[in-house]
Write a protein that holds these residues in place. Structure first.
Motif, PDB file in Angstrom:
ATOM      1  N   PHE A   1      32.729  16.753  56.881  1.00 62.54           N
ATOM      2  CA  PHE A   1      33.854  16.980  57.787  1.00 62.54           C
ATOM      3  C   PHE A   1      34.650  15.714  58.103  1.00 62.54           C
ATOM      4  O   PHE A   1      35.886  15.783  58.187  1.00 62.54           O
ATOM      5  N   PRO A   2      34.025  14.537  58.292  1.00 67.08           N
ATOM      6  CA  PRO A   2      34.858  13.333  58.447  1.00 67.08           C
ATOM      7  C   PRO A   2      35.735  13.076  57.224  1.00 67.08           C
ATOM      8  O   PRO A   2      36.884  12.625  57.370  1.00 67.08           O
ATOM      9  N   ALA A   3      35.215  13.373  56.043  1.00 67.19           N
ATOM     10  CA  ALA A   3      36.019  13.188  54.831  1.00 67.19           C
ATOM     11  C   ALA A   3      37.162  14.195  54.783  1.00 67.19           C
ATOM     12  O   ALA A   3      38.276  13.859  54.368  1.00 67.19           O
ATOM     13  N   LEU A   4      36.915  15.437  55.200  1.00 71.73           N
ATOM     14  CA  LEU A   4      37.993  16.428  55.252  1.00 71.73           C
ATOM     15  C   LEU A   4      39.103  15.966  56.196  1.00 71.73           C
ATOM     16  O   LEU A   4      40.293  16.116  55.911  1.00 71.73           O
ATOM     17  N   SER A   5      38.708  15.368  57.319  1.00 66.21           N
ATOM     18  CA  SER A   5      39.699  14.860  58.267  1.00 66.21           C
ATOM     19  C   SER A   5      40.483  13.691  57.656  1.00 66.21           C
ATOM     20  O   SER A   5      41.704  13.597  57.820  1.00 66.21           O
ATOM     21  N   ALA A   6      39.785  12.823  56.932  1.00 64.87           N
ATOM     22  CA  ALA A   6      40.458  11.687  56.297  1.00 64.87           C
ATOM     23  C   ALA A   6      41.447  12.152  55.229  1.00 64.87           C
ATOM     24  O   ALA A   6      42.541  11.596  55.086  1.00 64.87           O
ATOM     25  N   ILE A   7      41.067  13.195  54.478  1.00 57.64           N
ATOM     26  CA  ILE A   7      41.971  13.751  53.465  1.00 57.64           C
ATOM     27  C   ILE A   7      43.219  14.319  54.141  1.00 57.64           C
ATOM     28  O   ILE A   7      44.349  14.113  53.675  1.00 57.64           O
ATOM     29  N   LEU A   8      43.017  15.040  55.246  1.00 54.50           N
ATOM     30  CA  LEU A   8      44.151  15.626  55.965  1.00 54.50           C
ATOM     31  C   LEU A   8      45.108  14.531  56.431  1.00 54.50           C
ATOM     32  O   LEU A   8      46.336  14.659  56.287  1.00 54.50           O
ATOM     33  N   GLN A   9      44.569  13.449  56.974  1.00 54.68           N
ATOM     34  CA  GLN A   9      45.435  12.360  57.432  1.00 54.68           C
ATOM     35  C   GLN A   9      46.192  11.736  56.259  1.00 54.68           C
ATOM     36  O   GLN A   9      47.380  11.391  56.381  1.00 54.68           O
ATOM     37  N   HIS A  10      45.519  11.606  55.123  1.00 60.70           N
ATOM     38  CA  HIS A  10      46.177  11.064  53.932  1.00 60.70           C
ATOM     39  C   HIS A  10      47.338  11.963  53.498  1.00 60.70           C
ATOM     40  O   HIS A  10      48.439  11.481  53.212  1.00 60.70           O
ATOM     41  N   LEU A  11      47.098  13.269  53.462  1.00 62.48           N
ATOM     42  CA  LEU A  11      48.145  14.188  53.032  1.00 62.48           C
ATOM     43  C   LEU A  11      49.291  14.251  54.042  1.00 62.48           C
ATOM     44  O   LEU A  11      50.456  14.419  53.656  1.00 62.48           O
ATOM     45  N   ARG A  12      48.980  14.114  55.314  1.00 65.52           N
ATOM     46  CA  ARG A  12      50.034  14.131  56.333  1.00 65.52           C
ATOM     47  C   ARG A  12      50.935  12.905  56.240  1.00 65.52           C
ATOM     48  O   ARG A  12      52.057  12.922  56.740  1.00 65.52           O
TER      49      ARG A  12
END
Length: 372
Positions: free
Chosen positions: A30-41
């Motif tokens: 889940f921390p990685a999913l959050s990091a991916i979301l921030q990258h895409l945003r």
């Protein structure tokens, strides 16, 4: 199905068909999913693989993941069950998929060269250019994504042997100096490392570019020569052979013409893995390098290997993972490289992973309708 390919097919299966699913705890994702979301945003979508899955297909999963109670393994699994549909990747050949593993080495280095510290870690040189269909010469293999530009002419870049023999001397490209050519070679293979200086300073390097030549595994060379036993070949046995045959080290290493250039990377926390191709920190035991020509970074994969047992204290490997990296040796729809972590112990774990495995990709439900 979107992304039809004669070499493989996607077959929808229930979560109950995933070996060991009920015993897995995917909370670390889940921390990685959050990091991916921030990258895409930040407006940096991942390249779409030929399977046809896009970064936009991934966004609903990433946004919903923000509210999951990861302290409960059942809740973490339920999240993926509600948000995704699993598809088994079946090869038309009938063969199983295949996994190896990689890690972040720790390398002793010096700021300056001398008679001991004499093997340079290079930054990307100015005469190395990116190649694509618009500028690659017709006579050059389409594999080459990098080349040499000199006086308006484009050609293959010098290979490992030529660079080791001094092609880049005097350009000021050195990040640091290592004392072992073999240790540095394996940093090239892994594509990242922690650098430990004598004063206790720790820095990180990560992949920046490569000379462009195909990766040619030296283990395969030694097997073909009858120097190693196929039943026991591993990073450890390759290293031992090189220690036992110092007079042949250059010849064997230069067989792999591929050469990697690095850039210095931030050390956000030594508890986090290196930032790799997906631009987020790798998660030990939960990050997978995939063929980026086929797959898109960020998507969940469930990997199950009955024969791979040493990563889980004797239990068969069965974990949900995220596609966060790639590599020139990772070719095919059911081919993966498992990140085992950083340091010597992670290297010991990674060095003997060569196992058949079943690959399942979890596709967010909105996109999954295209594949049913």
């Amino acid at each position: 199905m979107t992304g039809v390919d004669p070499e493989f097919r996607l077959e929808e299966v229930p979560f109950a068909a995933l070996p060991g699913w009920q015993q897995d705890d995917p909370a670390d994702l889940f921390p990685a999913l959050s990091a991916i979301l921030q990258h895409l945003r930040r407006g940096k979508p991942y390249r779409t693989g030929k399977l046809g899955l896009t970064a936009s297909d991934l966004l609903p999963l990433l946004e919903q993941a923000e509210s999951v109670d990861t302290s409960d393994p059942a809740a973490s699994r339920k999240f993926f069950e509600e948000q995704c549909l699993p598809f088994k990747i079946s090869l038309s050949s009938g063969n199983a998929g295949f996994v190896t593993a990689f890690y972040e080495p720790e390398l002793e280095v010096s700021h300056t060269p001398d008679d001991v510290w004499k093997y340079p870690i290079y930054r990307r040189p100015d005469d190395l250019i990116d190649l694509d269909e618009s500028n690659r010469p017709d006579c050059m293999d389409p594999y080459y994504a990098f080349g040499l530009e000199r006086e308006g002419e484009i050609s293959p870049y010098p290979d490992r042997g030529e660079i080791d023999r001094g092609y880049l001397d005097g350009r000021g490209l050195e990040i640091a100096w290592a004392k072992s050519k073999v240790d540095l070679f394996f940093v090239h293979v892994q594509g990242a490392a922690r650098l430990r200086y004598a004063d206790g300073t720790i820095k990180r390097i990560t992949y920046s570019a490569k000379a462009g030549h195909p990766f040619s595994p030296i283990g395969r060379l030694l097997l073909d020569r009858g120097e190693l036993d196929p039943a026991t070949v591993s990073m450890q046995t390759i290293r031992q052979w090189l220690r036992d045959h110092p007079e042949q080290v250059d010849e064997v290493l230069w067989h792999n013409r591929s050469y990697i250039f690095f850039r210095e990377a931030d050390v956000e926390s030594l508890d986090l893995g290196p930032i790799a191709a997906a631009k987020v920190p790798l998660v030990a035991g939960r990050s997978l390098a995939v063929d980026r020509l086929i797959h898109t970074f960020g998507f969940p994969f469930y990997i199950a290997s009955q024969s791979l047992t040493h990563l889980d204290e004797g239990r068969s490997f069965a974990r949900l993972m995220l596609a966060l990296d790639t590599g020139s040796a990772i070719v095919g729809p059911a081919r993966g490289d498992i990140f085992t972590g950083s340091g010597d112990l992670a290297g010991e774990l990674a060095g003997t992973v060569r196992n058949a495995a079943d690959f399942y990709i979890l596709i967010p439900r909105g996109a999954a309708e295209r594949f049913r």
